[in-house]
Design a protein around this motif. Structure first.
Motif, PDB file in Angstrom:
ATOM      1  N   ASP A  62      -3.714  22.606  -1.933  1.00  0.00           N
ATOM      2  CA  ASP A  62      -4.507  21.313  -2.196  1.00  0.00           C
ATOM      3  C   ASP A  62      -4.286  20.815  -0.570  1.00  0.00           C
ATOM      4  OD1 ASP A  62      -4.602  21.738  -4.678  1.00  0.00           O
ATOM      5  OD2 ASP A  62      -2.766  20.592  -5.603  1.00  0.00           O
ATOM      6  N   ASN A  63      -3.483  20.779   0.023  1.00  0.00           N
ATOM      7  CA  ASN A  63      -2.996  20.023   1.461  1.00  0.00           C
ATOM      8  C   ASN A  63      -3.685  21.144   2.464  1.00  0.00           C
ATOM      9  OD1 ASN A  63      -1.881  17.439   0.580  1.00  0.00           O
ATOM     10  ND2 ASN A  63      -0.713  18.959  -0.634  1.00  0.00           N
ATOM     11  N   PRO A 121       5.690   8.059 -12.760  1.00  0.00           N
ATOM     12  CA  PRO A 121       6.166   7.682 -11.440  1.00  0.00           C
ATOM     13  C   PRO A 121       6.406   6.087 -11.231  1.00  0.00           C
ATOM     14  CG  PRO A 121       3.963   8.388 -11.384  1.00  0.00           C
ATOM     15  CD  PRO A 121       4.361   8.707 -12.806  1.00  0.00           C
ATOM     16  N   GLU A 122       5.665   5.516 -12.045  1.00  0.00           N
ATOM     17  CA  GLU A 122       5.614   3.927 -11.799  1.00  0.00           C
ATOM     18  C   GLU A 122       7.101   3.448 -12.089  1.00  0.00           C
ATOM     19  OE1 GLU A 122       3.493   5.304 -13.851  1.00  0.00           O
ATOM     20  OE2 GLU A 122       1.417   5.034 -13.056  1.00  0.00           O
ATOM     21  N   VAL A 165       3.932   6.222  -5.448  1.00  0.00           N
ATOM     22  CA  VAL A 165       3.572   6.485  -6.890  1.00  0.00           C
ATOM     23  C   VAL A 165       2.678   7.752  -6.909  1.00  0.00           C
ATOM     24  CG1 VAL A 165       2.484   5.493  -9.006  1.00  0.00           C
ATOM     25  CG2 VAL A 165       3.982   3.824  -7.616  1.00  0.00           C
ATOM     26  N   LYS A 166       1.619   7.470  -6.330  1.00  0.00           N
ATOM     27  CA  LYS A 166       0.639   8.917  -6.316  1.00  0.00           C
ATOM     28  C   LYS A 166       1.297   9.969  -6.065  1.00  0.00           C
ATOM     29  CE  LYS A 166      -3.957  10.349  -5.087  1.00  0.00           C
ATOM     30  NZ  LYS A 166      -3.392  11.667  -4.545  1.00  0.00           N
ATOM     31  N   ILE A 167       2.171   9.959  -4.775  1.00  0.00           N
ATOM     32  CA  ILE A 167       2.547  11.356  -4.452  1.00  0.00           C
ATOM     33  C   ILE A 167       3.769  11.872  -5.365  1.00  0.00           C
ATOM     34  CG2 ILE A 167       4.171  12.182  -2.434  1.00  0.00           C
ATOM     35  CD1 ILE A 167       2.946  10.064  -0.526  1.00  0.00           C
ATOM     36  N   ASP A 186       0.816  -1.150   0.135  1.00  0.00           N
ATOM     37  CA  ASP A 186      -0.077  -0.130  -0.134  1.00  0.00           C
ATOM     38  C   ASP A 186       0.897   1.324  -0.132  1.00  0.00           C
ATOM     39  OD1 ASP A 186      -2.046  -1.480  -0.024  1.00  0.00           O
ATOM     40  OD2 ASP A 186      -2.611  -1.265   2.373  1.00  0.00           O
ATOM     41  N   ALA A 190       3.644  11.376  -8.288  1.00  0.00           N
ATOM     42  CA  ALA A 190       2.759  12.119  -9.462  1.00  0.00           C
ATOM     43  C   ALA A 190       2.402  13.495  -9.185  1.00  0.00           C
ATOM     44  CB  ALA A 190       1.541  11.289 -10.045  1.00  0.00           C
ATOM     45  N   ASP A 191       1.665  13.512  -7.985  1.00  0.00           N
ATOM     46  CA  ASP A 191       1.244  14.871  -7.358  1.00  0.00           C
ATOM     47  C   ASP A 191       2.475  16.075  -7.284  1.00  0.00           C
ATOM     48  OD1 ASP A 191      -1.093  13.682  -6.702  1.00  0.00           O
ATOM     49  OD2 ASP A 191      -0.629  13.418  -4.662  1.00  0.00           O
ATOM     50  N   GLU A 231       2.238   1.910  -3.662  1.00  0.00           N
ATOM     51  CA  GLU A 231       1.176   2.465  -4.483  1.00  0.00           C
ATOM     52  C   GLU A 231       0.898   4.101  -4.096  1.00  0.00           C
ATOM     53  OE1 GLU A 231      -2.467   0.255  -3.934  1.00  0.00           O
ATOM     54  OE2 GLU A 231      -1.674  -1.736  -5.039  1.00  0.00           O
ATOM     55  N   MET A 232       0.855   4.214  -2.653  1.00  0.00           N
ATOM     56  CA  MET A 232       0.612   5.864  -2.402  1.00  0.00           C
ATOM     57  C   MET A 232       2.112   6.457  -2.779  1.00  0.00           C
ATOM     58  SD  MET A 232      -0.392   7.412   1.482  1.00  0.00           S
ATOM     59  CE  MET A 232      -2.087   6.779   1.237  1.00  0.00           C
TER      60      MET A 232
END
Length: 323
Positions: free
Chosen positions: A205-206, A146-147, A135-137, A129, A139-140, A132-133
């Motif tokens: 955003d955060n 990112p993968e 990779v998203k971060i 998990d 990208a952000d 996966e997170m």
């Protein structure tokens, strides 16, 4: 602190001890950060900016000691917390982007492992998990593919991309306060602008507050709503960005502003360097630390430390001559 104040620092003094010598790096600093603030802490190298923030996070070198003061983060008195309790706050509620993206990452660890480690430690995620997170971060923060990039090493990234990785690590747990220590150092002007825009968008955003440490007033102009100008381990002047740029009170702030490149019309304006050098904090001056370099200084400035003079609710200056 239920008035929207996220961080409150009062009369903070931090000293480095080395055998029979001591360096008074932070000499009695007060400031606040409200929720949603972007505070710029500006000053020349050696003015105490980074030591001040490392004191707040309790990540000082072994020979450094906080001699006195108060540091409150929300309702927590940070100086009364154990090292273990501080570790729970650092990285999760309060995070720091460290100087120099070229050396801040472990060259033997993959990019993804840097972020996964933070997520497992503070969020208790499984490795799957967390990856996966991560990779998203990535990208952000604007890292393409990112993968693929998550499995690469720091030497395969440019300076600007490494800086984005450091930002991703700091933002992994969505902290309430982000401290960015010279985040654009060693980057070219175009990449600098991209990193600052990224910080602005991530703040919105955060919903977080930011403290931006820099030696360059030009860097803070478009991102900060407040600025504190440090020199000789003290805050010389503090105010809103508009007050610092357009209602400047302290001679040191004026000197910093004069050293920013300007173009007026079609004509380039010659830079005006600040003559002399910063005072030694092994033996700090008893008066204003800028007196030696100030064209307006008189005998009182050398002998007596000035009190702050207030100019409204948000603006103050430590100078006898502030008008």
């Amino acid at each position: 602190m239920n008035n929207g104040t996220l961080l409150k620092v009062k009369n903070l003094k931090t000293t480095f001890y080395n055998k029979d010598k001591k360096i008074e790096a932070v000499r009695g600093v007060d400031f606040k950060v409200a929720s949603g603030d972007v505070l710029g802490i500006v000053g020349e190298s050696g003015s105490g900016k980074s030591v001040l923030m490392r004191s707040v996070m309790n990540i000082l070198q072994e020979n450094a000691k906080i001699d006195s003061g108060e540091i409150f983060f929300e309702e927590k008195d940070l100086l009364k917390l154990s090292r273990k309790e501080m570790k729970k706050i650092n990285g999760k509620e309060m995070a720091m982007i460290f100087q120099d993206p070229m050396t801040a990452l472990n060259p033997l660890k993959k990019i993804g492992d840097h972020i996964v480690e933070v997520l497992i430690r503070h969020k208790g995620l499984s490795k799957k998990d967390a990856k996966e997170m991560a990779v998203k971060i990535l990208a952000d923060v604007g890292i393409p593919m990112p993968e693929k990039r998550i499995n690469q090493y720091p030497h395969e990234f440019s300076g600007g991309m490494r800086q984005r990785v450091l930002i991703a690590m700091a933002l992994a747990c969505k902290p309430k306060l982000l401290i960015a220590d010279e985040p654009t150092t060693a980057l070219d002007v175009t990449i600098q602008a991209q990193i600052l825009e990224l910080l602005k968008s991530l703040k919105e955003d955060n919903d977080m507050s930011i403290i931006l440490i820099t030696h360059d007033l030009g860097v803070v102009a478009n991102i900060c709503n407040r600025i504190a100008v440090m020199y000789g381990g003290l805050i010389m002047e503090e105010g809103t960005t508009e007050e610092i740029f357009y209602e400047t009170k302290h001679p040191y702030t004026k000197a910093l502003l004069n050293s920013i490149p300007k173009v007026e019309g079609d004509e380039k304006v010659r830079l005006k360097p600040i003559e002399g050098s910063a005072p030694s904090l092994l033996d700090p001056p008893k008066g204003c630390p800028f007196a030696d370099r100030c064209e307006f200084a008189n005998s009182k400035c050398f002998d007596t430390m000035p009190d702050y003079k207030k100019f409204g609710d948000t603006h103050r200056s430590m100078c006898f001559l502030s008008v």
